[in-house]
Design a protein around this motif. Sequence first.
Motif, PDB file in Angstrom:
ATOM      1  N   TYR A   1       0.837  -1.208   0.000  1.00 42.56           N
ATOM      2  CA  TYR A   1       0.000   0.000   0.000  1.00 42.56           C
ATOM      3  C   TYR A   1       0.870   1.257   0.000  1.00 42.56           C
ATOM      4  O   TYR A   1       0.626   2.198  -0.767  1.00 42.56           O
ATOM      5  CB  TYR A   1      -0.914  -0.003   1.225  1.00 42.56           C
ATOM      6  N   PHE A   2       1.900   1.286   0.849  1.00 44.49           N
ATOM      7  CA  PHE A   2       2.753   2.466   0.959  1.00 44.49           C
ATOM      8  C   PHE A   2       3.634   2.630  -0.283  1.00 44.49           C
ATOM      9  O   PHE A   2       3.883   3.750  -0.726  1.00 44.49           O
ATOM     10  CB  PHE A   2       3.616   2.360   2.219  1.00 44.49           C
ATOM     11  N   LEU A   3       4.088   1.509  -0.837  1.00 47.12           N
ATOM     12  CA  LEU A   3       4.879   1.570  -2.063  1.00 47.12           C
ATOM     13  C   LEU A   3       4.050   2.103  -3.231  1.00 47.12           C
ATOM     14  O   LEU A   3       4.542   2.875  -4.062  1.00 47.12           O
ATOM     15  CB  LEU A   3       5.439   0.184  -2.397  1.00 47.12           C
ATOM     16  N   GLN A   4       2.781   1.695  -3.277  1.00 48.42           N
ATOM     17  CA  GLN A   4       1.903   2.203  -4.334  1.00 48.42           C
ATOM     18  C   GLN A   4       1.728   3.718  -4.219  1.00 48.42           C
ATOM     19  O   GLN A   4       1.668   4.416  -5.241  1.00 48.42           O
ATOM     20  CB  GLN A   4       0.539   1.503  -4.266  1.00 48.42           C
ATOM     21  N   LYS A   5       1.639   4.226  -3.010  1.00 46.03           N
ATOM     22  CA  LYS A   5       1.527   5.663  -2.808  1.00 46.03           C
ATOM     23  C   LYS A   5       2.783   6.377  -3.315  1.00 46.03           C
ATOM     24  O   LYS A   5       2.700   7.477  -3.893  1.00 46.03           O
ATOM     25  CB  LYS A   5       1.325   5.976  -1.322  1.00 46.03           C
ATOM     26  N   GLU A   6       3.950   5.754  -3.089  1.00 46.01           N
ATOM     27  CA  GLU A   6       5.208   6.373  -3.503  1.00 46.01           C
ATOM     28  C   GLU A   6       5.339   6.455  -5.024  1.00 46.01           C
ATOM     29  O   GLU A   6       5.864   7.438  -5.561  1.00 46.01           O
ATOM     30  CB  GLU A   6       6.393   5.592  -2.922  1.00 46.01           C
ATOM     31  N   VAL A   7       4.886   5.409  -5.725  1.00 42.19           N
ATOM     32  CA  VAL A   7       5.092   5.369  -7.181  1.00 42.19           C
ATOM     33  C   VAL A   7       3.926   5.957  -7.966  1.00 42.19           C
ATOM     34  O   VAL A   7       4.033   6.155  -9.177  1.00 42.19           O
ATOM     35  CB  VAL A   7       5.351   3.919  -7.667  1.00 42.19           C
ATOM     36  N   GLN A   8       2.823   6.261  -7.280  1.00 45.80           N
ATOM     37  CA  GLN A   8       1.634   6.734  -7.992  1.00 45.80           C
ATOM     38  C   GLN A   8       1.898   7.965  -8.867  1.00 45.80           C
ATOM     39  O   GLN A   8       1.464   8.026 -10.018  1.00 45.80           O
ATOM     40  CB  GLN A   8       0.518   7.015  -6.968  1.00 45.80           C
ATOM     41  N   PRO A   9       2.670   8.976  -8.400  1.00 48.26           N
ATOM     42  CA  PRO A   9       2.871  10.161  -9.254  1.00 48.26           C
ATOM     43  C   PRO A   9       3.966   9.989 -10.309  1.00 48.26           C
ATOM     44  O   PRO A   9       4.211  10.918 -11.081  1.00 48.26           O
ATOM     45  CB  PRO A   9       3.266  11.244  -8.239  1.00 48.26           C
TER      46      PRO A   9
END
Length: 330
Positions: A275-283
């Motif tokens: 979940y946190f990794l997805q937040k990091e790569v989203q932009p």
Amino acid sequence: MPVYFYWGEDSYRLNQACQTLREKLVDPAWESFNFEKLPGEQSDTLIQAITQALTPPFGSGQRLVWVQETTVGQRCSAELLAELERTLPLIPDTSHLLLTSSAKPDGRSKAVKFLQQQAKFLEFSLIPAWKTEDLEQHIKTTAKGLGLELTLDAVELLIEAVGNDTRQLVNELEKLRLYLPPQTAITAQHVQDLVTTTTQNSLELASTILKGQVGKSLDLLGDLLRQNEPPLRLLASLTRQFRTWLWVKLLSDAKERDPQVIAKAAEIGNPKRVYFLQKEVQPLSRQSLEQALPLLLTMELQLKQGNDPQITLPMGIIQLCQCFGQAGRG
């Protein structure tokens, strides 16, 4: 088979294997007569070693002649090859010739092809930084050999702390064994309290690169180098992190929603991290992450070719940051 060829960059495991062979073959009471260690840089060392190996051992036990960092796996003259072909088959069963090298033998070489017929080859290569499952198993096996039990979180933190450095791993496990009561399961908190690590700084460096922050990234790099962080290990940490980000980005773009599936594909030990990794790569754009890995591999190659880390790393970090400027954000 009285000839051995041990090679690989994991010097700790390689030397442990050499020590085991020495203890198996050589009687300590006769070691001064029956054991010899020779440097492999000199051209005539191998001939000298073979001459000694042809000599039967004195007293009890067997003879072992060890040539360190031999160059025969990379270059071998026709004269030396002819001497190897003539003499190696004559070594008696009570004498043993051990050749070791950190470099991979050149499989195209006639000398290596001949040695493969005469010698027992063992590889001691470092586990690639991105093979987290192999690193996890390596840490568990090493800990078990020392009589230690690790929780999964402790294993994951050790992977981040020591990577594929077996020598540091053993040193840190020995430290944990010394400070903790017997039969105590080692937790992540124990590792965090006692293990020397620059992981957080390495991860912070990766995060600042991801944000395209050139100045802050160079400051963090300078701090790590002043802390004597090995450049190749630093690159291994960065490569592992960027590879994880790329996998998460690819699977997220493919509309994969199951954290278990993403964790398995990206070799993430704890699916809750997804979940946190997805937040990091989203932009980020996928292309920027894809550009980062070849840059990291190029830096690794340059360092292994002997380039100055004080020049290679800053230049590479600047290029990485440029990947994640405004153009690198989706």
